[in-house]
Design a protein around this motif. Structure first.
Motif, PDB file in Angstrom:
ATOM      1  N   PRO A 158       0.808  -1.222   0.000  1.00  0.00           N
ATOM      2  CA  PRO A 158       0.000   0.000   0.000  1.00  0.00           C
ATOM      3  C   PRO A 158       0.842   1.273   0.000  1.00  0.00           C
ATOM      4  O   PRO A 158       0.391   2.309  -0.505  1.00  0.00           O
ATOM      5  CB  PRO A 158      -0.820  -0.114   1.290  1.00  0.00           C
ATOM      6  N   TYR A 159       2.064   1.215   0.536  1.00  0.00           N
ATOM      7  CA  TYR A 159       2.879   2.410   0.660  1.00  0.00           C
ATOM      8  C   TYR A 159       3.590   2.793  -0.638  1.00  0.00           C
ATOM      9  O   TYR A 159       3.771   3.977  -0.915  1.00  0.00           O
ATOM     10  CB  TYR A 159       3.913   2.230   1.765  1.00  0.00           C
ATOM     11  N   THR A 160       3.997   1.775  -1.409  1.00  0.00           N
ATOM     12  CA  THR A 160       4.758   2.062  -2.636  1.00  0.00           C
ATOM     13  C   THR A 160       4.065   1.590  -3.895  1.00  0.00           C
ATOM     14  O   THR A 160       4.448   1.995  -5.004  1.00  0.00           O
ATOM     15  CB  THR A 160       6.138   1.395  -2.565  1.00  0.00           C
ATOM     16  N   GLY A 161       3.085   0.698  -3.773  1.00  0.00           N
ATOM     17  CA  GLY A 161       2.424   0.128  -4.938  1.00  0.00           C
ATOM     18  C   GLY A 161       3.194  -1.022  -5.560  1.00  0.00           C
ATOM     19  O   GLY A 161       2.771  -1.579  -6.578  1.00  0.00           O
ATOM     20  N   THR A 162       4.300  -1.435  -4.950  1.00  0.00           N
ATOM     21  CA  THR A 162       5.136  -2.497  -5.494  1.00  0.00           C
ATOM     22  C   THR A 162       4.542  -3.866  -5.169  1.00  0.00           C
ATOM     23  O   THR A 162       4.212  -4.132  -4.003  1.00  0.00           O
ATOM     24  CB  THR A 162       6.550  -2.408  -4.903  1.00  0.00           C
ATOM     25  N   PRO A 163       4.410  -4.761  -6.169  1.00  0.00           N
ATOM     26  CA  PRO A 163       3.983  -6.138  -5.864  1.00  0.00           C
ATOM     27  C   PRO A 163       5.153  -6.913  -5.268  1.00  0.00           C
ATOM     28  O   PRO A 163       6.261  -6.904  -5.815  1.00  0.00           O
ATOM     29  CB  PRO A 163       3.567  -6.691  -7.229  1.00  0.00           C
ATOM     30  N   ASP A 177       3.518  -3.266   9.883  1.00  0.00           N
ATOM     31  CA  ASP A 177       3.695  -1.887  10.329  1.00  0.00           C
ATOM     32  C   ASP A 177       2.525  -1.446  11.199  1.00  0.00           C
ATOM     33  O   ASP A 177       1.363  -1.734  10.889  1.00  0.00           O
ATOM     34  CB  ASP A 177       3.800  -0.955   9.117  1.00  0.00           C
ATOM     35  N   HIS A 178       2.827  -0.772  12.305  1.00  0.00           N
ATOM     36  CA  HIS A 178       1.802  -0.079  13.076  1.00  0.00           C
ATOM     37  C   HIS A 178       1.556   1.264  12.388  1.00  0.00           C
ATOM     38  O   HIS A 178       2.460   2.094  12.300  1.00  0.00           O
ATOM     39  CB  HIS A 178       2.259   0.161  14.515  1.00  0.00           C
ATOM     40  N   LEU A 208      -2.724  -2.149  12.080  1.00  0.00           N
ATOM     41  CA  LEU A 208      -1.634  -2.928  11.498  1.00  0.00           C
ATOM     42  C   LEU A 208      -1.856  -3.113  10.002  1.00  0.00           C
ATOM     43  O   LEU A 208      -2.981  -3.376   9.567  1.00  0.00           O
ATOM     44  CB  LEU A 208      -1.541  -4.308  12.166  1.00  0.00           C
ATOM     45  N   VAL A 209      -0.779  -2.993   9.230  1.00  0.00           N
ATOM     46  CA  VAL A 209      -0.815  -3.309   7.801  1.00  0.00           C
ATOM     47  C   VAL A 209       0.482  -4.011   7.428  1.00  0.00           C
ATOM     48  O   VAL A 209       1.529  -3.794   8.056  1.00  0.00           O
ATOM     49  CB  VAL A 209      -0.987  -2.048   6.915  1.00  0.00           C
ATOM     50  N   VAL A 210       0.411  -4.865   6.414  1.00  0.00           N
ATOM     51  CA  VAL A 210       1.620  -5.452   5.845  1.00  0.00           C
ATOM     52  C   VAL A 210       2.182  -4.453   4.842  1.00  0.00           C
ATOM     53  O   VAL A 210       1.446  -3.939   3.992  1.00  0.00           O
ATOM     54  CB  VAL A 210       1.323  -6.799   5.161  1.00  0.00           C
ATOM     55  N   ALA A 211       3.476  -4.174   4.953  1.00  0.00           N
ATOM     56  CA  ALA A 211       4.074  -3.143   4.106  1.00  0.00           C
ATOM     57  C   ALA A 211       5.483  -3.541   3.695  1.00  0.00           C
ATOM     58  O   ALA A 211       6.098  -4.449   4.282  1.00  0.00           O
ATOM     59  CB  ALA A 211       4.102  -1.802   4.839  1.00  0.00           C
ATOM     60  N   HIS A 232       0.919   8.354  -3.464  1.00  0.00           N
ATOM     61  CA  HIS A 232      -0.064   9.370  -3.104  1.00  0.00           C
ATOM     62  C   HIS A 232      -1.486   8.810  -3.056  1.00  0.00           C
ATOM     63  O   HIS A 232      -2.323   9.322  -2.305  1.00  0.00           O
ATOM     64  CB  HIS A 232      -0.004  10.538  -4.077  1.00  0.00           C
ATOM     65  N   GLU A 233      -1.774   7.787  -3.866  1.00  0.00           N
ATOM     66  CA  GLU A 233      -3.116   7.217  -3.902  1.00  0.00           C
ATOM     67  C   GLU A 233      -3.522   6.618  -2.541  1.00  0.00           C
ATOM     68  O   GLU A 233      -4.711   6.395  -2.300  1.00  0.00           O
ATOM     69  CB  GLU A 233      -3.216   6.148  -4.986  1.00  0.00           C
ATOM     70  N   TYR A 234      -2.531   6.365  -1.687  1.00  0.00           N
ATOM     71  CA  TYR A 234      -2.843   5.751  -0.389  1.00  0.00           C
ATOM     72  C   TYR A 234      -2.962   6.799   0.719  1.00  0.00           C
ATOM     73  O   TYR A 234      -3.290   6.466   1.855  1.00  0.00           O
ATOM     74  CB  TYR A 234      -1.771   4.722  -0.015  1.00  0.00           C
TER      75      TYR A 234
END
Length: 271
Positions: A158-163, A177-178, A208-211, A232-234
Motif C-alpha cells: 500500500p505504501y509504494t504500490g510495489t507487488p 507496520d503499526h 496494522l498493515v503489511v508493508a 499518493h493514492e494511499y
C-alpha cells in the motif's frame, strides 16, 4: 435457625430420644419457621443476583479485551472511517505537544513487538500478525495443520504500490507496520496508560498493515508531518486509519500532525 444440609451430608433432624412434650411441640414448629425464613432468603438472593446481572450487563463491552482482535459491535461504524467522519474526528482530537519521548521503550507495549517473539494469541487462536497476513495478502496459501499460519502469498504494497512475494521460510521484503507507530502513541498519551491498554493498541489489527520493509524502516515512528506514503493514492486511507486509531484510543495530535492529516484527507474523493 437450623442450617440447611450440605449435599452428600445427612441433615440433623433432632432424632435423639424424646425428652419432654414441650420440646417435641417446639421441634414440630421449627420446620415451618425454617421454611418461612428460607423463602425470604431465596427472595433476597434472587434480588441480589438480578442486580449483579444488571451491573455486569451495564459494563462497557466495546473496549477490546487483552488478546482480542479488536471486536466491534455490529452497529459500530466501519473502520477506517469515511473521509467526512475522519475529518470530524480529526477536529475533535486534543492538540498538544509530544510528551515523555525520552522514556519510550517498545517492550512497554507487551511481548511480540520488542523483537523477541511471544506475541499474545487472539480470541480466535491466532496472533495479530497471522490475522493481518491473512487479511492483506493475495493468493494466500495456508498450512494444512495450522489454520493460522500463512505459508506464502503476494502483497500489493500500500505504501509504494510495489507487488511483493511472501514466503514464510525465506527472507522477505515484508514487515508488519503499526500505522500509528508505538513510539508516536507513547508520545501522544500512551506513556500514562496501564500495560493492558498499551498491549491492546499494539495488537489492534485496525492499526496494522503489511508493508514493504524499506518503506516501514523509512517511516520509523514519524507522524504524517514528517513522513507520508510515497504512493499518493494511499494518502486518503492512511490518514483515515491514523485518525481512526487516535480517536479510538484518545491520543492527541501535534499542530503540524493535524495540518498534515488535513492535507492528506483533502486527497480523498468527494463523498
Amino acid at each position: 435457625m437450623r442450617r440447611p444440609a450440605r449435599a452428600g451430608v445427612r441433615a440433623f433432624t433432632g432424632d435423639y430420644p424424646a425428652r419432654t412434650a414441650t420440646r417435641r411441640r417446639a421441634g414440630r414448629s421449627r420446620p415451618r419457621r425454617f421454611l418461612r425464613g428460607g423463602a425470604a432468603t431465596l427472595v433476597l438472593l434472587s434480588c441480589v443476583a438480578a442486580a449483579a446481572g444488571l451491573w455486569i450487563g451495564h459494563r462497557d463491552s466495546t473496549v477490546p479485551a487483552v488478546g482480542s482482535p479488536s471486536p466491534r459491535p455490529s452497529s459500530a461504524a466501519p473502520f477506517p472511517p469515511g473521509s467526512g467522519s475522519a475529518r470530524a474526528l480529526l477536529n475533535s482530537l486534543v492538540v498538544a505537544r509530544p510528551e515523555h519521548w525520552e522514556s519510550y521503550a517498545r517492550s512497554a507495549f507487551g511481548p511480540g513487538w520488542a523483537g523477541r517473539g511471544g506475541e499474545p494469541v487472539q480470541s480466535d487462536g491466532c496472533t495479530a500478525r497471522d490475522a493481518v497476513l491473512r487479511r492483506d495478502l493475495h493468493e494466500a496459501r495456508m498450512a494444512d495443520r495450522n489454520r493460522c499460519m500463512v505459508l506464502s502469498g503476494r502483497l500489493d504494497d500500500p505504501y509504494t504500490g510495489t507487488p511483493l512475494p511472501y514466503d514464510r521460510y525465506t527472507a522477505s521484503e515484508l514487515e508488519i507496520d503499526h500505522v500509528v507507530p508505538l513510539g508516536d502513541a507513547w508520545r501522544s498519551g500512551a506513556w500514562d496508560w496501564p500495560a493492558d491498554r498499551r498491549q491492546r493498541l499494539a495488537n489492534d489489527i485496525d492499526n496494522l498493515v503489511v508493508a514493504q520493509k524499506q518503506a516501514n524502516r523509512d517511516k520509523g515512528s514519524k507522524a504524517p508531518d514528517r513522513w507520508r506514503p510515497p504512493r499518493h493514492e494511499y494518502w486518503c486511507e492512511y490518514a483515515r486509519r491514523w485518525v481512526g486509531v487516535k480517536a479510538r484510543y484518545s491520543l492527541h495530535v501535534t499542530p503540524p500532525e493535524r495540518h498534515a492529516l488535513g492535507e492528506m484527507l483533502d486527497s480523498c474523493p468527494a463523498q
